[in-house]
Design an enzyme around this catalytic site. Structure first.
Site, short mmCIF file in Angstrom:
data_model
loop_
_atom_site.label_atom_id
_atom_site.label_comp_id
_atom_site.label_asym_id
_atom_site.label_seq_id
_atom_site.Cartn_x
_atom_site.Cartn_y
_atom_site.Cartn_z
N ASN A 1 0.86 -1.19 0.00
CA ASN A 1 0.00 0.00 0.00
C ASN A 1 0.89 1.24 0.00
O ASN A 1 2.12 1.12 0.09
CB ASN A 1 -0.97 -0.01 1.19
CG ASN A 1 -0.25 -0.10 2.51
OD1 ASN A 1 0.68 0.68 2.78
ND2 ASN A 1 -0.64 -1.03 3.36
N VAL B 1 -0.83 -10.62 1.00
CA VAL B 1 0.51 -11.01 0.59
C VAL B 1 1.57 -10.09 1.23
O VAL B 1 2.68 -10.53 1.54
CB VAL B 1 0.60 -11.05 -0.96
CG1 VAL B 1 0.56 -9.68 -1.58
CG2 VAL B 1 1.84 -11.82 -1.40
N ASP B 2 1.21 -8.84 1.45
CA ASP B 2 2.12 -7.87 2.09
C ASP B 2 2.52 -8.37 3.49
O ASP B 2 3.71 -8.42 3.84
CB ASP B 2 1.39 -6.52 2.17
CG ASP B 2 2.30 -5.35 2.47
OD1 ASP B 2 3.52 -5.54 2.58
OD2 ASP B 2 1.77 -4.23 2.59
N SER C 1 -3.66 -6.22 -6.48
CA SER C 1 -4.96 -5.53 -6.37
C SER C 1 -6.18 -6.44 -6.34
O SER C 1 -7.30 -5.94 -6.20
CB SER C 1 -5.18 -4.49 -7.50
OG SER C 1 -4.46 -3.31 -7.23
N THR C 2 -6.00 -7.74 -6.48
CA THR C 2 -7.19 -8.61 -6.60
C THR C 2 -7.67 -9.17 -5.26
O THR C 2 -8.63 -9.93 -5.23
CB THR C 2 -6.93 -9.79 -7.56
OG1 THR C 2 -5.93 -10.62 -6.99
CG2 THR C 2 -6.51 -9.31 -8.93
N GLY C 3 -7.00 -8.77 -4.18
CA GLY C 3 -7.44 -9.20 -2.84
C GLY C 3 -8.34 -8.14 -2.23
O GLY C 3 -9.41 -7.85 -2.77
N VAL C 4 -7.89 -7.53 -1.16
CA VAL C 4 -8.74 -6.53 -0.48
C VAL C 4 -8.99 -5.31 -1.36
O VAL C 4 -9.96 -4.58 -1.13
CB VAL C 4 -8.16 -6.09 0.89
CG1 VAL C 4 -8.13 -7.26 1.86
CG2 VAL C 4 -6.80 -5.45 0.77
N TYR C 5 -8.19 -5.09 -2.39
CA TYR C 5 -8.42 -3.95 -3.30
C TYR C 5 -9.48 -4.26 -4.36
O TYR C 5 -9.84 -3.37 -5.14
CB TYR C 5 -7.11 -3.49 -3.94
CG TYR C 5 -6.21 -2.67 -3.02
CD1 TYR C 5 -6.55 -2.44 -1.69
CD2 TYR C 5 -5.02 -2.12 -3.49
CE1 TYR C 5 -5.73 -1.69 -0.85
CE2 TYR C 5 -4.20 -1.35 -2.66
CZ TYR C 5 -4.56 -1.15 -1.35
OH TYR C 5 -3.74 -0.40 -0.53
P1 ADP Z 1 -4.27 -6.08 -2.67
O1 ADP Z 1 -4.43 -5.15 -1.50
O2 ADP Z 1 -3.31 -5.52 -3.71
O3 ADP Z 1 -5.57 -6.52 -3.23
P2 ADP Z 1 -3.88 -8.65 -1.28
O4 ADP Z 1 -2.67 -9.08 -0.55
O5 ADP Z 1 -5.14 -8.46 -0.50
O6 ADP Z 1 -3.45 -7.31 -2.06
O7 ADP Z 1 -4.16 -9.66 -2.45
C1 ADP Z 1 -3.38 -9.74 -3.61
C2 ADP Z 1 -3.30 -11.18 -4.06
O8 ADP Z 1 -2.31 -11.86 -3.29
C3 ADP Z 1 -4.59 -11.99 -3.88
O9 ADP Z 1 -4.81 -12.72 -5.09
C4 ADP Z 1 -4.26 -12.91 -2.73
O10 ADP Z 1 -4.98 -14.14 -2.84
C5 ADP Z 1 -2.79 -13.14 -2.95
N1 ADP Z 1 -1.98 -13.67 -1.84
C6 ADP Z 1 -2.18 -13.59 -0.51
N2 ADP Z 1 -1.18 -14.18 0.16
C7 ADP Z 1 -0.30 -14.64 -0.76
C8 ADP Z 1 0.95 -15.36 -0.71
N3 ADP Z 1 1.52 -15.72 0.44
N4 ADP Z 1 1.56 -15.66 -1.90
C9 ADP Z 1 1.02 -15.29 -3.07
N5 ADP Z 1 -0.14 -14.61 -3.19
C10 ADP Z 1 -0.80 -14.30 -2.05
#
Ligand code: ADP
Length: 172
Positions: free
Chosen positions: A24, A33-34, A117-121
């Site tokens: 972010n 993932v962050d 961006s495909t998770g919480v975003y």
């Molecule tokens: P954003 O805020 O950019 O949407 P997120 O972390 O919420 O980021 O999600 C981004 C992507 O990362 C999603 O597809 C999620 O399923 C994926 N993700 C979460 N944890 C991991 C991991 N350990 N390794 C790879 N991808 C992950």
């Protein structure tokens, strides 16, 4: 010549030159993932990120990989999905393009991307994947030190989408 791979799993354990973080704008860590990358890399990653002073949406910045196998983390800030009329596509493409540019500047050979961006975003998965694959292919075609790009899918749904976009000759 470049090699585009698609895999399902955890990006934090990969043995590549650089992994990309879906960060972010603060670069001070978050969920998804962050959070996983910061936990795996250790507290020194947060110290390095603090020194960067944040990052704009659609941009990226690089740190070391700290305790990760990867030598570098490229922190890219994807857009929050707001319906598609707020420059989301171009900002998402910017993340992939900037990450590829920074990788080339560092002479990086292998890089792994999560589905930014495909998770919480909430960016629509299919649309995000098309942008990711197109932008990375374009960057690689311009000539780069990057020879291997891995799209790391955490969900089965993303995995199926990326497999369809990257036909078998591009898979290992
Ligand atoms: P954003 O805020 O950019 O949407 P997120 O972390 O919420 O980021 O999600 C981004 C992507 O990362 C999603 O597809 C999620 O399923 C994926 N993700 C979460 N944890 C991991 C991991 N350990 N390794 C790879 N991808 C992950």
């Amino acid at each position: 010549m470049h090699d585009i791979r698609v895999m399902k799993g955890d990006i934090t354990v990969l043995d590549v030159d650089a992994i990309v973080n879906a960060a972010n704008t603060t670069l001070l860590g978050g969920g998804g993932v962050d959070g996983a990358i910061h936990r795996a890399a250790g507290p020194q990653l947060l110290d390095e990120c603090r020194a960067l002073g944040g990052c704009q949406t659609g941009e990226a910045k690089i740190t070391s990989g700290c305790r990760l196998l990867a030598r570098y983390v490229i922190h890219a800030v994807g857009p929050v999905w707001k319906g598609g009329h707020h420059g989301e596509d171009e900002l998402l493409a910017g993340c992939y393009r900037r990450a590829m540019d920074i990788a080339a500047q560092k002479g990086i050979c292998s890089i792994a991307f999560p589905c930014i961006s495909t998770g919480v975003y909430r960016f629509p998965k299919q649309r995000a994947a098309s942008i990711a694959v197109r932008t990375v292919r374009d960057a690689a075609a311009r000539g780069s030190s990057v020879k291997t790009v891995v799209f790391v899918c955490f969900s089965e749904e993303d995995y199926e989408i990326y497999l369809a976009l990257c036909p078998s000759p591009e898979r290992p």
